[in-house]
Write an enzyme that holds these catalytic residues in place. Sequence first.
Site, PDB file in Angstrom:
ATOM      1  N   MET A 257       3.451   0.931   5.073  1.00 46.01           N
ATOM      2  CA  MET A 257       4.260   0.249   4.058  1.00 46.01           C
ATOM      3  C   MET A 257       3.433  -0.627   3.135  1.00 46.01           C
ATOM      4  O   MET A 257       3.995  -1.366   2.312  1.00 46.01           O
ATOM      5  CB  MET A 257       5.319  -0.613   4.751  1.00 46.01           C
ATOM      6  CG  MET A 257       6.338   0.168   5.555  1.00 46.01           C
ATOM      7  SD  MET A 257       7.492   1.055   4.497  1.00 46.01           S
ATOM      8  CE  MET A 257       8.480  -0.306   3.880  1.00 46.01           C
TER       9      MET A 257
ATOM     10  N   HIS B 254       1.651  -0.056   0.491  1.00 45.29           N
ATOM     11  CA  HIS B 254       1.856   0.178  -0.942  1.00 45.29           C
ATOM     12  C   HIS B 254       3.172  -0.437  -1.417  1.00 45.29           C
ATOM     13  O   HIS B 254       3.258  -0.964  -2.531  1.00 45.29           O
ATOM     14  CB  HIS B 254       1.816   1.672  -1.257  1.00 45.29           C
ATOM     15  CG  HIS B 254       2.958   2.452  -0.692  1.00 45.29           C
ATOM     16  ND1 HIS B 254       3.051   2.780   0.649  1.00 45.29           N
ATOM     17  CD2 HIS B 254       4.071   2.970  -1.278  1.00 45.29           C
ATOM     18  CE1 HIS B 254       4.165   3.470   0.858  1.00 45.29           C
ATOM     19  NE2 HIS B 254       4.807   3.589  -0.285  1.00 45.29           N
ATOM     20  N   TYR B 255       4.196  -0.393  -0.561  1.00 39.37           N
ATOM     21  CA  TYR B 255       5.499  -0.951  -0.908  1.00 39.37           C
ATOM     22  C   TYR B 255       5.434  -2.474  -1.005  1.00 39.37           C
ATOM     23  O   TYR B 255       5.878  -3.079  -1.993  1.00 39.37           O
ATOM     24  CB  TYR B 255       6.519  -0.530   0.146  1.00 39.37           C
ATOM     25  CG  TYR B 255       7.873  -1.186   0.007  1.00 39.37           C
ATOM     26  CD1 TYR B 255       8.777  -0.768  -0.959  1.00 39.37           C
ATOM     27  CD2 TYR B 255       8.253  -2.223   0.861  1.00 39.37           C
ATOM     28  CE1 TYR B 255      10.015  -1.365  -1.081  1.00 39.37           C
ATOM     29  CE2 TYR B 255       9.494  -2.816   0.758  1.00 39.37           C
ATOM     30  CZ  TYR B 255      10.377  -2.383  -0.222  1.00 39.37           C
ATOM     31  OH  TYR B 255      11.605  -2.986  -0.339  1.00 39.37           O
ATOM     32  N   TYR B 256       4.853  -3.095   0.014  1.00 38.82           N
ATOM     33  CA  TYR B 256       4.764  -4.552   0.005  1.00 38.82           C
ATOM     34  C   TYR B 256       3.837  -5.055  -1.096  1.00 38.82           C
ATOM     35  O   TYR B 256       4.085  -6.109  -1.698  1.00 38.82           O
ATOM     36  CB  TYR B 256       4.300  -5.065   1.372  1.00 38.82           C
ATOM     37  CG  TYR B 256       5.382  -5.035   2.419  1.00 38.82           C
ATOM     38  CD1 TYR B 256       6.503  -5.841   2.294  1.00 38.82           C
ATOM     39  CD2 TYR B 256       5.291  -4.202   3.528  1.00 38.82           C
ATOM     40  CE1 TYR B 256       7.506  -5.825   3.244  1.00 38.82           C
ATOM     41  CE2 TYR B 256       6.293  -4.177   4.496  1.00 38.82           C
ATOM     42  CZ  TYR B 256       7.396  -4.990   4.334  1.00 38.82           C
ATOM     43  OH  TYR B 256       8.404  -4.967   5.279  1.00 38.82           O
TER      44      TYR B 256
ATOM     45  N   LYS C 241       5.893  -5.019  -4.283  1.00 40.16           N
ATOM     46  CA  LYS C 241       6.857  -6.123  -4.300  1.00 40.16           C
ATOM     47  C   LYS C 241       6.155  -7.466  -4.519  1.00 40.16           C
ATOM     48  O   LYS C 241       6.626  -8.312  -5.285  1.00 40.16           O
ATOM     49  CB  LYS C 241       7.645  -6.152  -2.991  1.00 40.16           C
ATOM     50  CG  LYS C 241       8.617  -4.999  -2.817  1.00 40.16           C
ATOM     51  CD  LYS C 241       9.717  -5.041  -3.850  1.00 40.16           C
ATOM     52  CE  LYS C 241      10.789  -4.006  -3.582  1.00 40.16           C
ATOM     53  NZ  LYS C 241      11.811  -3.967  -4.672  1.00 40.16           N
TER      54      LYS C 241
END
Length: 213
Positions: A123, A125-127, A130
């Site tokens: 995760m 790349h997602y965090y 964000k």
Amino acid sequence: MKVLIIGANGQIGTQLVDKLKDSQHEPVPMVRKEEDVSAFKEKGTNPVLADLEEDIGHAFRGIDAVVFTAGSGADTGEEKTELVDKKGAVKAINEAKSRGIDRFVMVSAFGADFEPEEWPDSMKHYYEAKATADNHLISSGLNYTILKPGRLTNDSGKGKVDIGERTQERMGEIPREDVATTIKEILDRPNTYRGSYEMLQGEQPIKQAVERI
């Protein structure tokens, strides 16, 4: 206020549109497809057709506040996350600032402000997306509020939450409906301006929790 909802077709966004219809604020759903325009018009709203990956300037005309609750989704790859969750959010923040729209609410993610080594590899790349968007908003000078909900569920809203700044002990989940209700409550509350808050299911009624921020 006339509130542009970016990500209106998502689960939080759709519920927020419905809740704002019954408030003193006017929701303006931003959607990507013509069929979504028709669906929101049938609800009695005036949606705007715009795509985060293209020009969105026209969507901000006459707007007083922005809620960003768009997301690339769990099943998309890193490229889409980059385009929507990071670049799309930054574009929306810049557009709001350039047009003098001072109020901006960001639906981020629980853990976005953790240290990078705390993020699971799958995760990261997602965090990172964000966190970049959140930091850009914090430095924008706008009257922002960043909400970082825990694991989202489709349970009916309980109407009770735990909202606060980061603590290592806080973890859990929250119904999407309660996130939408909280956004409705914080829109015009100056005590929530320029703050970033974790948000979970809790014991305080939402209105009371917002008043105590």
